[in-house]
Motif scaffolding. Structure first.
Motif, PDB file in Angstrom:
ATOM      1  N   PRO A 188      -4.370  -5.264   3.723  1.00 24.63           N
ATOM      2  CA  PRO A 188      -4.722  -4.306   4.786  1.00 24.63           C
ATOM      3  C   PRO A 188      -4.984  -5.018   6.108  1.00 24.63           C
ATOM      4  O   PRO A 188      -6.121  -5.100   6.585  1.00 24.63           O
ATOM      5  CB  PRO A 188      -5.983  -3.641   4.238  1.00 24.63           C
ATOM      6  CG  PRO A 188      -6.623  -4.706   3.391  1.00 24.63           C
ATOM      7  CD  PRO A 188      -5.486  -5.487   2.782  1.00 24.63           C
ATOM      8  N   ARG A 239       0.816  -1.211   0.000  1.00 24.36           N
ATOM      9  CA  ARG A 239       0.000   0.000   0.000  1.00 24.36           C
ATOM     10  C   ARG A 239       0.848   1.259   0.000  1.00 24.36           C
ATOM     11  O   ARG A 239       0.423   2.298  -0.503  1.00 24.36           O
ATOM     12  CB  ARG A 239      -0.927   0.009   1.220  1.00 24.36           C
ATOM     13  CG  ARG A 239      -2.004  -1.065   1.213  1.00 24.36           C
ATOM     14  CD  ARG A 239      -2.818  -1.018   2.491  1.00 24.36           C
ATOM     15  NE  ARG A 239      -3.326   0.329   2.742  1.00 24.36           N
ATOM     16  CZ  ARG A 239      -3.516   0.837   3.959  1.00 24.36           C
ATOM     17  NH1 ARG A 239      -3.199   0.128   5.035  1.00 24.36           N
ATOM     18  NH2 ARG A 239      -3.990   2.057   4.099  1.00 24.36           N
ATOM     19  N   LEU A 283     -10.470  -1.195   4.763  1.00 21.89           N
ATOM     20  CA  LEU A 283      -9.990  -0.068   5.565  1.00 21.89           C
ATOM     21  C   LEU A 283     -11.127   0.607   6.322  1.00 21.89           C
ATOM     22  O   LEU A 283     -10.953   1.034   7.474  1.00 21.89           O
ATOM     23  CB  LEU A 283      -9.278   0.947   4.669  1.00 21.89           C
ATOM     24  CG  LEU A 283      -7.977   0.453   4.017  1.00 21.89           C
ATOM     25  CD1 LEU A 283      -7.430   1.506   3.069  1.00 21.89           C
ATOM     26  CD2 LEU A 283      -6.944   0.092   5.072  1.00 21.89           C
ATOM     27  N   LEU A 325     -10.197  -3.037  -1.028  1.00 17.96           N
ATOM     28  CA  LEU A 325      -9.247  -2.365  -0.146  1.00 17.96           C
ATOM     29  C   LEU A 325      -9.946  -1.278   0.653  1.00 17.96           C
ATOM     30  O   LEU A 325      -9.794  -1.194   1.881  1.00 17.96           O
ATOM     31  CB  LEU A 325      -8.094  -1.770  -0.950  1.00 17.96           C
ATOM     32  CG  LEU A 325      -7.066  -0.953  -0.157  1.00 17.96           C
ATOM     33  CD1 LEU A 325      -6.436  -1.801   0.933  1.00 17.96           C
ATOM     34  CD2 LEU A 325      -5.993  -0.387  -1.095  1.00 17.96           C
ATOM     35  N   GLN A 374       2.896  -1.441   6.337  1.00 19.99           N
ATOM     36  CA  GLN A 374       2.646  -0.031   6.036  1.00 19.99           C
ATOM     37  C   GLN A 374       3.937   0.747   5.778  1.00 19.99           C
ATOM     38  O   GLN A 374       4.072   1.883   6.182  1.00 19.99           O
ATOM     39  CB  GLN A 374       1.864   0.639   7.180  1.00 19.99           C
ATOM     40  CG  GLN A 374       0.407   0.248   7.229  1.00 19.99           C
ATOM     41  CD  GLN A 374       0.124  -0.787   8.311  1.00 19.99           C
ATOM     42  OE1 GLN A 374       1.027  -1.185   9.037  1.00 19.99           O
ATOM     43  NE2 GLN A 374      -1.116  -1.235   8.396  1.00 19.99           N
TER      44      GLN A 374
END
Length: 520
Positions: free
Chosen positions: A375, A57, A452, A448, A102
Motif C-alpha cells: 500500500p 490489492r 491505509l 494493510l 492499484q
C-alpha cells in the motif's frame, strides 16, 4: 506474418466480456478477431497472472492476454477494438513488469498486452557518436538497457531506484531517483517515441515532430498511447561510485543541507534521503556494506528511539584517479551538519549501485515477502509545506517506520519539462515523500488496514492544512478527484484524450475515463 487464429475459448471469453445478455449483437466480433494475422498470440491460461501487480490489492481479470510478436500486433489489436466502436466494452492495458500499485496495468474484461514480449527481441541500438542515445523497445527493462549501454561505456542520464521496470512503464509516469535534481526525471531525457494511439495508429513523435502527442504521452499515465519504442539520451558512464550515508536528528538541518546540495554547481551525483522513526540498531544494519569513519563512535551511537533523517549521496569517479573524488567529497561533507559519528562510506561499481534494490528483492522473495500487498503512497510536497507536513506526519500519524522505507528528498522544478503531462507542485523546489509500506499477512495484525488508515490521515491533513501537494503514481476513484489533481490542466488533458483515444480504450485501470458503451 503468419496467421494465428484466436482459440474458440478466447472468442467466447471476449464475447462474454462485451455482452452478457442472451442476444448476441457482437457476433461479428468473432469473425473480426479470427481474421487477424499476427506474429504473436492471444492466450487465456494466464489471465489470472495478468490480474496481479506489485500492489497486490486489486485483481481485475481480463478476457485475454496478447503476447505481441511485433508492434504491428499491438496496433492491429487496438485498431480492431477501436473499429468495434462504442457497442463494445473491450478496453486494452499495456503491462510491463507489473510494478503498478492499484491495478493501473489491468483491463477488466478486456485485453492485457504483455509489453515484455517485445523486449525479448533485444533489438536495442546504441548510437555512440556525438549526442549519444539508445533506441529500445517500450517493453525493455531498464536493467537490460543499462547492461547494453555499458558495453559502449555509456549509460542513460536519469534513473529510477528500481531498474527491473520497463521503459514504457516509467515514461508513462515520470521516472525519478536521486539524479533527478540535476538531470530531471526520465521523461525529460527522451528524444523520440514510437506510440500506438487509441485509434491503432503507429506514430513517431518527438519535440519537433507530432509534438503534442510526444509531450502528452510522457507522464500521460498511458491515456494517449502505448509506448512501443523510445530514443533515450546517454552520457559517459562512470566506473565506480563512492556511496555515502549520514544521519541527522534535526529536520531543519537535514532539509537545508539537501536543498543546498541540489542547488550547488559542484555537488554530489545522486542525492536522496529517508526517514527513520522509532528504530534502533540502524547503524549496525549498515555495517555489512558501509564503513564508518570512526568505528568506535559509531558502535556507541544510540538512536534512543528518536526520529532520524538519513542523507544518502554518491560521487562518481574513475578508480585510476580517486584523489580528485576524495577531495571533492571531503569538501562537500565539510559543509554539512550531520551527526559526525554517523558518516558511513562504501565504494561499489556503477552497475552495483544502480541495481542496489534488486539485492533486497532477491532477499525478500526468498522469505516470501515480495508478493504481498504494498500500500504505497507517493507524494510531491512543495517546499513551503514540508516542515508542517513533517511535524504532523513523522511521529504523530506514523509512530514507526518498520513496515517499509520512507523516502524524502528535494527536486528542482526547472529540470522538468512543463510540456509533458506529469503534474508537479508549482514551486521551484518540492520534495518526493514516498511511504513504501509492505503489509505481510504474518505480522499478527491487519497491517494493510493500518497502512491505509494512516494514508487517509496523511491525505486529510494535507487537505486541511492546504498543503498543495500532488500524488506521484496517482490513484483516485472518481473523476472529480482527477479533475482536482490536474487542476487548470484538466480541460487540456481531457481534450487530448478525445484526440488520441476518443473511445477511452487505453489504460482503463487508472479510472480517469470510462469507456462509453452504447445501449443496445
Amino acid at each position: 506474418m503468419k496467421a494465428s487464429p484466436i482459440p474458440q475459448l478466447l472468442m467466447a471469453l471476449l464475447l462474454a466480456s462485451i455482452n452478457s445478455r442472451k442476444s448476441d449483437p457482437d457476433a461479428p466480433i468473432t469473425a473480426s478477431f479470427r481474421s487477424m494475422a499476427i506474429d504473436g498470440q492471444f492466450t487465456t491460461h494466464d489471465v489470472s497472472n495478468a490480474a496481479m501487480d506489485f500492489g497486490n490489492r486489486y485483481h481485475f481479470l481480463p478476457s485475454a492476454v496478447l503476447h505481441p510478436g511485433s508492434v504491428a500486433d499491438i496496433a492491429a489489436t487496438v485498431r480492431h477494438v477501436f473499429q468495434l466502436g462504442p457497442s463494445s466494452r473491450l478496453t486494452i492495458a499495456a503491462r510491463g513488469h507489473a510494478h503498478s500499485l492499484q491495478g493501473q496495468a489491468q483491463a477488466p474484461g478486456g485485453i492485457v498486452v504483455r509489453m515484455e514480449s517485445l523486449g525479448r527481441a533485444k533489438n536495442m541500438h546504441v548510437h555512440a557518436g556525438e549526442s549519444p542515445y539508445v533506441e529500445a523497445p517500450g517493453g525493455e527493462l531498464w536493467i537490460d538497457v543499462l547492461k547494453e549501454t555499458l558495453r559502449h561505456g555509456l549509460a542513460p542520464t536519469s534513473w529510477t531506484d528500481y531498474l527491473h521496470l520497463t521503459i514504457g512503464g516509467t515514461l508513462s509516469n515520470a521516472g525519478i531517483s536521486g539524479q533527478a535534481f540535476r538531470q530531471g526525471p526520465q521523461i525529460s531525457n527522451v528524444h523520440q517515441l514510437e506510440v500506438i494511439t487509441g485509434k491503432g495508429e503507429v506514430i513517431n513523435c518527438s519535440s519537433t515532430k507530432n509534438v503534442e502527442l510526444f509531450h502528452s504521452v510522457l507522464g500521460g499515465l498511458g491515456q494517449f498511447g502505448i509506448i512501443t519504442r523510445a530514443r533515450i539520451a546517454l552520457e559517459p558512464a562512470p566506473k565506480m561510485v563512492r556511496w555515502i550515508r549520514v544521519l541527522y536528528s534535526d529536520f531543519t538541518s537535514f532539509t537545508e543541507d539537501q536543498e543546498k546540495l541540489i542547488s550547488a554547481e559542484k555537488t554530489f551525483d545522486y542525492i536522496e534521503g529517508f526517514v527513520i522513526i522509532n528504530r534502533t540498531g540502524i547503524l549496525n544494519n549498515w555495517r555489512s556494506s558501509f564503513n564508518p569513519q570512526d568505528p568506535v563512535q559509531a558502535s556507541h551511537f544510540n538512536s534512543e528511539g528518536k526520529t532520524l533523517f538519513c542523507l544518502e549521496m554518491t560521487k562518481n569517479f574513475d578508480p585510476e584517479y580517486p584523489e580528485i573524488m576524495m577531495q571533492e567529497v571531503e569538501e562537500l561533507l565539510s559543509q554539512l551538519r550531520y551527526i559526525p559519528s554517523t558518516l558511513f562510506q562504501s565504494e561499489v561499481s556503477f552497475l552495483e549501485f544502480l541495481d542496489r534494490v534488486h539485492v533486497s528483492e532477491v532477499m525478500l522473495r526468498s522469505k516470501g515477502l515480495w508478493e504481498i500487498p504494498h500500500p504505497w503512497l507517493n507524494l510531491l510536497v512543495p517546499r513551503t509545506g514540508i516542515h508542517a507536513f513533517a511535524n504532523e506526519v513523522f511521529g504523530k500519524i506514523l509512530t514507526d517506520s518498520s513496515n517499509g522505507p520512507i523516502l524524502l528528498y528535494p527536486l528542482n522544478k526547472s529540470k522538468w519539462d512543463n510540456r509533458t503531462s506529469a503534474i508537479i507542485p508549482n514551486e521551484e523546489v518540492f520534495y518526493l515523500v514516498a511511504f513504501l509500506s509492505s503489509a505481510p499477512c504474518s505480522s499478527g495484525q491487519d497491517s494493510l488496514a493500518k497502512a491505509l488508515k494512516q494514508q487517509e490521515r496523511i491525505l486529510e491533513f494535507c487537505k486541511k492544512a492546504n498543503i498543495q501537494m500532488k500524488q506521484y503514481l496517482p490513484h483516485y476513484t472518481t473523476q472529480e478527484e482527477w479533475k482536482f489533481h490536474f487542476g487548470p490542466r484538466w480541460e487540456e488533458f481531457k481534450h487530448k484524450k478525445q484526440a488520441y483515444d476518443p473511445l477511452a480504450i487505453l489504460a482503463p485501470g487508472h479510472r480517469i475515463f470510462q469507456k462509453a458503451v452504447a445501449s443496445l
